[in-house]
Scaffold this motif. Sequence first.
Motif, short mmCIF file in Angstrom:
data_model
loop_
_atom_site.label_atom_id
_atom_site.label_comp_id
_atom_site.label_asym_id
_atom_site.label_seq_id
_atom_site.Cartn_x
_atom_site.Cartn_y
_atom_site.Cartn_z
N TRP A 84 0.83 -1.19 0.00
CA TRP A 84 0.00 0.00 0.00
C TRP A 84 0.87 1.25 0.00
O TRP A 84 2.05 1.20 0.35
N VAL A 85 0.26 2.37 -0.41
CA VAL A 85 0.95 3.67 -0.45
C VAL A 85 -0.04 4.73 0.01
O VAL A 85 -1.17 4.79 -0.46
N ALA A 102 4.57 10.44 -2.04
CA ALA A 102 4.26 9.26 -1.24
C ALA A 102 4.73 9.54 0.18
O ALA A 102 5.91 9.80 0.40
N GLU A 104 3.94 7.42 2.99
CA GLU A 104 4.27 6.14 3.61
C GLU A 104 3.98 5.04 2.60
O GLU A 104 3.08 5.18 1.77
N SER A 105 4.73 3.95 2.70
CA SER A 105 4.46 2.80 1.83
C SER A 105 5.06 1.54 2.41
O SER A 105 6.06 1.59 3.13
N ALA A 108 8.55 -0.61 0.82
CA ALA A 108 9.13 0.60 0.24
C ALA A 108 9.82 0.27 -1.08
O ALA A 108 10.41 -0.79 -1.25
N GLU A 112 5.33 3.35 -4.94
CA GLU A 112 5.25 4.80 -4.78
C GLU A 112 5.16 5.54 -6.11
O GLU A 112 4.31 6.43 -6.28
N ALA A 115 1.72 5.23 -7.84
CA ALA A 115 0.69 5.97 -7.13
C ALA A 115 0.85 7.48 -7.34
O ALA A 115 -0.12 8.19 -7.61
N GLU A 141 -4.24 0.61 -2.29
CA GLU A 141 -3.89 -0.76 -1.96
C GLU A 141 -3.57 -1.50 -3.24
O GLU A 141 -4.37 -1.49 -4.18
#
Length: 150
Positions: A84-85, A102, A104-105, A108, A112, A115, A141
């Motif tokens: 998820w991002v 981005a 948070e992800s 990692a 990112e 998105a 997601e």
Amino acid sequence: MIVRLLGSALPLALTACTAVSSLPGAGGLDPREEPFQATQPFPTPANVERLIGPEDCQGAQLAARAFEMPDYPPRAWSRGLQGWVVVRFHVYDTGRPHRVRAAESVPAGYFEGAAERAVQRWRFEELPDGQALSNCVVLFEFRNGRVRIR
């Protein structure tokens, strides 16, 4: 002598190149042409409510004009990764997003870019009275080969 040596190596090189496309997952060079096979469970997503402050994205209603979901990144697909991002962005009064990043992800380094690019292409209705919005938040997601907003 050199010409004859190069001439005999050429068929070998071409044979090696054509054999690569017969490897599993190499057909068409896009791994998303193959069925998605998760290699790990979906990580617990971020608590978006915790990330949104009382002043974030306040003042006007956002109404989407152009809204496309990101593509599942080929590198994540081929590795069977899910994640998820959380993306933060501002919106100009013209309805164009800017300062897309981005925040948070997990994991990692895989989702990112897709998105961020998707949000940069989004377009909203113009905001009234020259207002602009700051710190809007969306959670993407990337799960089981599909992308959704939560």
